[in-house]
Motif scaffolding. Structure first.
Motif, PDB file in Angstrom:
ATOM      1  N   ALA A 172      29.746  38.637  36.310  1.00 58.31           N
ATOM      2  CA  ALA A 172      30.532  39.358  35.310  1.00 58.31           C
ATOM      3  C   ALA A 172      31.551  38.439  34.642  1.00 58.31           C
ATOM      4  CB  ALA A 172      31.241  40.548  35.961  1.00 58.31           C
ATOM      5  N   ALA A 173      32.199  37.589  35.452  1.00 54.91           N
ATOM      6  CA  ALA A 173      33.200  36.675  34.883  1.00 54.91           C
ATOM      7  C   ALA A 173      32.547  35.691  33.917  1.00 54.91           C
ATOM      8  CB  ALA A 173      33.918  35.927  36.004  1.00 54.91           C
ATOM      9  N   ARG A 174      31.387  35.183  34.300  1.00 55.06           N
ATOM     10  CA  ARG A 174      30.691  34.271  33.384  1.00 55.06           C
ATOM     11  C   ARG A 174      30.253  35.001  32.123  1.00 55.06           C
ATOM     12  NH1 ARG A 174      27.638  29.367  36.260  1.00 55.06           N
ATOM     13  NH2 ARG A 174      29.096  29.014  37.950  1.00 55.06           N
ATOM     14  N   GLY A 175      29.826  36.241  32.301  1.00 59.15           N
ATOM     15  CA  GLY A 175      29.468  37.020  31.129  1.00 59.15           C
ATOM     16  C   GLY A 175      30.627  37.185  30.177  1.00 59.15           C
ATOM     17  N   VAL A 176      31.826  37.356  30.732  1.00 58.63           N
ATOM     18  CA  VAL A 176      33.018  37.502  29.891  1.00 58.63           C
ATOM     19  C   VAL A 176      33.425  36.175  29.271  1.00 58.63           C
ATOM     20  CG1 VAL A 176      35.480  38.043  29.902  1.00 58.63           C
ATOM     21  CG2 VAL A 176      33.883  39.514  31.133  1.00 58.63           C
ATOM     22  N   LYS A 201      42.244  43.451  35.249  1.00 56.08           N
ATOM     23  CA  LYS A 201      41.986  42.082  34.789  1.00 56.08           C
ATOM     24  C   LYS A 201      41.225  42.058  33.464  1.00 56.08           C
ATOM     25  CE  LYS A 201      42.264  39.897  39.321  1.00 56.08           C
ATOM     26  NZ  LYS A 201      41.579  39.133  40.379  1.00 56.08           N
ATOM     27  N   SER A 202      40.266  42.963  33.296  1.00 55.68           N
ATOM     28  CA  SER A 202      39.530  42.983  32.031  1.00 55.68           C
ATOM     29  C   SER A 202      40.431  43.385  30.879  1.00 55.68           C
ATOM     30  CB  SER A 202      38.329  43.931  32.132  1.00 55.68           C
ATOM     31  OG  SER A 202      38.746  45.268  32.367  1.00 55.68           O
ATOM     32  N   ASN A 203      41.344  44.328  31.107  1.00 55.84           N
ATOM     33  CA  ASN A 203      42.243  44.730  30.028  1.00 55.84           C
ATOM     34  C   ASN A 203      43.238  43.618  29.690  1.00 55.84           C
ATOM     35  OD1 ASN A 203      44.797  47.004  29.186  1.00 55.84           O
ATOM     36  ND2 ASN A 203      42.810  46.957  28.182  1.00 55.84           N
ATOM     37  N   ARG A 204      43.647  42.862  30.687  1.00 55.36           N
ATOM     38  CA  ARG A 204      44.533  41.718  30.410  1.00 55.36           C
ATOM     39  C   ARG A 204      43.809  40.679  29.557  1.00 55.36           C
ATOM     40  NH1 ARG A 204      46.766  40.030  36.190  1.00 55.36           N
ATOM     41  NH2 ARG A 204      47.379  38.154  35.036  1.00 55.36           N
ATOM     42  N   VAL A 205      42.536  40.433  29.850  1.00 54.96           N
ATOM     43  CA  VAL A 205      41.759  39.491  29.030  1.00 54.96           C
ATOM     44  C   VAL A 205      41.666  39.996  27.594  1.00 54.96           C
ATOM     45  CG1 VAL A 205      39.467  38.516  28.671  1.00 54.96           C
ATOM     46  CG2 VAL A 205      40.440  38.558  30.971  1.00 54.96           C
ATOM     47  N   ILE A 206      41.420  41.293  27.416  1.00 56.92           N
ATOM     48  CA  ILE A 206      41.321  41.880  26.081  1.00 56.92           C
ATOM     49  C   ILE A 206      42.634  41.735  25.331  1.00 56.92           C
ATOM     50  CG2 ILE A 206      41.065  44.075  24.846  1.00 56.92           C
ATOM     51  CD1 ILE A 206      39.135  44.872  27.209  1.00 56.92           C
ATOM     52  N   VAL A 265      34.089  42.256  26.177  1.00 60.37           N
ATOM     53  CA  VAL A 265      34.454  42.249  27.593  1.00 60.37           C
ATOM     54  C   VAL A 265      33.898  43.482  28.294  1.00 60.37           C
ATOM     55  CG1 VAL A 265      36.377  42.310  29.217  1.00 60.37           C
ATOM     56  CG2 VAL A 265      36.522  40.871  27.185  1.00 60.37           C
ATOM     57  N   SER A 266      34.060  44.638  27.654  1.00 57.55           N
ATOM     58  CA  SER A 266      33.602  45.879  28.280  1.00 57.55           C
ATOM     59  C   SER A 266      32.100  45.866  28.504  1.00 57.55           C
ATOM     60  CB  SER A 266      33.996  47.077  27.413  1.00 57.55           C
ATOM     61  OG  SER A 266      35.398  47.194  27.311  1.00 57.55           O
ATOM     62  N   SER A 267      31.353  45.409  27.504  1.00 60.13           N
ATOM     63  CA  SER A 267      29.899  45.376  27.667  1.00 60.13           C
ATOM     64  C   SER A 267      29.474  44.356  28.710  1.00 60.13           C
ATOM     65  CB  SER A 267      29.220  45.067  26.325  1.00 60.13           C
ATOM     66  OG  SER A 267      29.572  43.776  25.866  1.00 60.13           O
ATOM     67  N   ALA A 268      30.258  43.296  28.879  1.00 54.32           N
ATOM     68  CA  ALA A 268      29.908  42.283  29.871  1.00 54.32           C
ATOM     69  C   ALA A 268      30.087  42.803  31.295  1.00 54.32           C
ATOM     70  CB  ALA A 268      30.742  41.021  29.664  1.00 54.32           C
ATOM     71  N   ILE A 269      31.131  43.610  31.513  1.00 53.42           N
ATOM     72  CA  ILE A 269      31.423  44.024  32.889  1.00 53.42           C
ATOM     73  C   ILE A 269      30.813  45.378  33.240  1.00 53.42           C
ATOM     74  CG2 ILE A 269      33.583  42.720  32.879  1.00 53.42           C
ATOM     75  CD1 ILE A 269      35.067  45.392  32.689  1.00 53.42           C
ATOM     76  N   TYR A 270      30.334  46.135  32.250  1.00 55.05           N
ATOM     77  CA  TYR A 270      29.845  47.488  32.551  1.00 55.05           C
ATOM     78  C   TYR A 270      28.731  47.511  33.600  1.00 55.05           C
ATOM     79  CZ  TYR A 270      27.847  52.137  31.956  1.00 55.05           C
ATOM     80  OH  TYR A 270      27.356  53.392  32.192  1.00 55.05           O
ATOM     81  N   PRO A 271      27.681  46.685  33.486  1.00 54.45           N
ATOM     82  CA  PRO A 271      26.655  46.727  34.540  1.00 54.45           C
ATOM     83  C   PRO A 271      27.207  46.393  35.924  1.00 54.45           C
ATOM     84  CG  PRO A 271      25.875  45.499  32.623  1.00 54.45           C
ATOM     85  CD  PRO A 271      27.347  45.698  32.445  1.00 54.45           C
TER      86      PRO A 271
END
Length: 520
Positions: free
Chosen positions: A40-44, A318-323, A294-300
């Motif tokens: 997921a992190a690499r996807g982001v 963490k995902s919202n902080r990245v956004i 970001v959302s599409s990367a981590i959803y799965p």
């Protein structure tokens, strides 16, 4: 998942990478080093840069074409695209999201059943759109939108053949997914710009959109690992319907909100005013693009840990902080340099949009706080709060947006949009506290502002001590100062999170899991 939730007292980020049942993707995916967290992190991190570039192309497409169109022509396109998008919300039944969640033994059959539903809904939508577009033309008083509107709606059933892109998405094969997704916007950009320069007017946008959908769908079908076949199953329809019905209410509420805004704006500020709102909204909502990436990367990945509250909360924060590392600087920067964008890029005929760009820039940036809450509600199979939030937004439209537009004209749109955003932040905070006890939205707000405030302060100070007459070199220098300062302060305030994200991308795990590791 079959196992009980992890006790927060017994779980830590370091322990997550040791649990193969948590980390391994579905059975049809080969085991990969590092598990879901690293994938997921690499996807982001890797593919975010990839997709941001194409989001920039989409923005450049609008800005370049705005230079070749009049405000009235851009207003007609704004009505067309807003009508198509808002009506298409009625077909956004979450079929793709539900396909990602499912874990059938026969994945070929699962895909074909999902594709059948998506294609059927898309064809029904096209017929519906062709029937109602004359009514919209009558309501707006612009019958010239009927033909281009019907042609533009062809994008929806054509794009149904892009559903093979769901397959690598579910498998967390982000680079393949992003590459396939990029074909549509690239072709659309090239065709639109060429036709725009040739003087095709708003037809360049219509033809460009269709061309992108056709080529993107053709490539998706050609690279699909499963045969493209129709396979209808009543049980699958029932399962998907239980997930999707609140999303129909969400789409209907959003449709009324957007279309109601355009109708009121058309009657109060005219077609040129609608064009100004369309341009400002197109630029300001560029802040949404990183959230989507970001959302599409981590959803799965979060679907795999939907019953583990601590890990779900960690992923959300963490995902919202990245956004917000992107959204707040972009929104504030748009507000700071709105005048320069018009003066040196768009031209003085877009001066009526200046205040809109300033106001919507700030509002769009702050609207990204907890904006990705929806994918977490989908992951835990609770889509009702999204519908309730949309209904509250609809009430806000009638109570706040309509009176503001009628009494304050264009600036009323900013006031109304800001008020609706504040209400939505309150609603998100309420539902997130129910999902994550102790959640505080103000902490996200303060953390998001911290890197951008000093950078904006430096730009304002430079303007105070700089010369009075504004020049292009001066504007470029201030913009460079803002970018460099924002990056520097972001590295200072978010260095721990950035180091962690980069570690997932570049570090190598000590031990590679066996190829027959237990799937999630």
């Amino acid at each position: 998942m079959s196992e009980p939730p992890i006790d927060p007292a017994q779980s830590s980020p370091g322990q997550v990478d040791q649990d193969p049942s948590l980390l391994e993707p579905p059975a049809e995916i080969h085991a990969r080093p590092g598990g879901l967290r690293r994938l997921a992190a690499r996807g982001v991190m890797v593919n975010s840069a990839f997709q941001i570039g194409f989001a920039g192309i989409a923005l450049l497409r609008r800005v370049l074409i705005a230079a070749f169109l009049t405000q009235a022509e851009f207003g007609l396109w704004g009505i067309l695209i807003a009508t198509l998008i808002t009506l298409s919300w009625l077909k956004q039944l979450g079929i793709g999201d539900k396909y990602v969640q499912q874990s059938e033994a026969d994945q070929e059959a699962a895909f074909q059943k999902a594709f059948t539903l998506e294609l059927g809904v898309s064809i029904l939508f096209f017929v519906f759109f062709a029937a109602v577009i004359p009514l919209y033309a009558l309501a707006y008083g612009h019958p010239e939108i009927i033909l281009p509107g019907i042609l533009l709606a062809l994008v929806v059933p054509i794009s149904a053949f892009e559903t093979p892109i769901w397959i690598p998405y579910r498998r967390l094969e982000y680079m393949r997914q992003r590459t396939l997704l990029s074909i549509d916007p690239l072709v659309a950009f090239a065709v639109t710009v060429i036709l725009g320069i040739a003087g095709a007017g708003y037809w360049c946008l219509v033809i460009g959109s269709i061309a992108g959908a056709v080529v993107g769908s053709a490539v998706a079908v050609a690279t699909c690992p499963y045969p493209i076949r129709l396979r209808f199953d009543r049980g699958t329809l029932k399962e998907y319907a239980s997930f999707s019905w609140p999303l129909v209410g969400l789409g209907l509420s959003n449709l009324i909100f957007i279309q109601g805004t355009l109708l009121v704006a058309n009657s109060t500020v005219g077609l040129a005013g609608v064009g100004a709102i369309g341009l400002a909204s197109s630029v300001a909502t560029f802040a949404d693009r990183v959230d989507g990436i970001v959302s599409s990367a981590i959803y799965p990945a979060i679907c795999r840990v939907a019953d583990r509250t601590r890990l779900l909360h960690e992923a959300f924060v963490k995902s919202n902080r990245v956004i917000l590392m992107w959204a707040i600087p972009f929104g504030v920067g748009l507000s700071l340099f709105a005048g320069d964008l018009i003066t040196f890029v768009l031209g003085d005929r877009w001066l009526p949009a200046k205040d809109l760009l300033i106001g919507l820039g700030l509002t769009a940036g702050f609207s990204q706080i907890a904006y990705n809450w929806a994918i977490f509600m989908r992951a835990v199979n609770n889509t009702k709060p999204m519908m309730y939030a949309s209904l509250i937004s609809l009430v806000s439209f009638f109570v706040v947006m309509v009176p503001a537009l009628v009494t304050l004209d264009l600036i009323g749109y900013v006031v109304g949009f800001a008020a609706v955003t504040l209400i939505q932040l309150t609603v998100r905070g309420h539902y997130l506290r129910r999902l994550f006890p102790g959640f505080g939205i103000m902490r996200h707000l303060i953390r998001a502002i911290a890197p951008t405030a000093p950078a904006a302060g430096l730009v304002l100070l430079a303007r105070l001590i700089g010369p009075g007459d504004r020049t292009l070199p001066q504007a470029a220098g201030e913009f460079a100062l803002y970018v460099v300062a924002t990056i520097a302060f972001t590295l200072l305030f978010e260095r721990v999170l950035l180091r962690e994200m980069l570690g997932y991308v570049w570090s190598r795990p000590a031990n590679k899991p066996p190829s027959d590791a237990v799937p999630a």
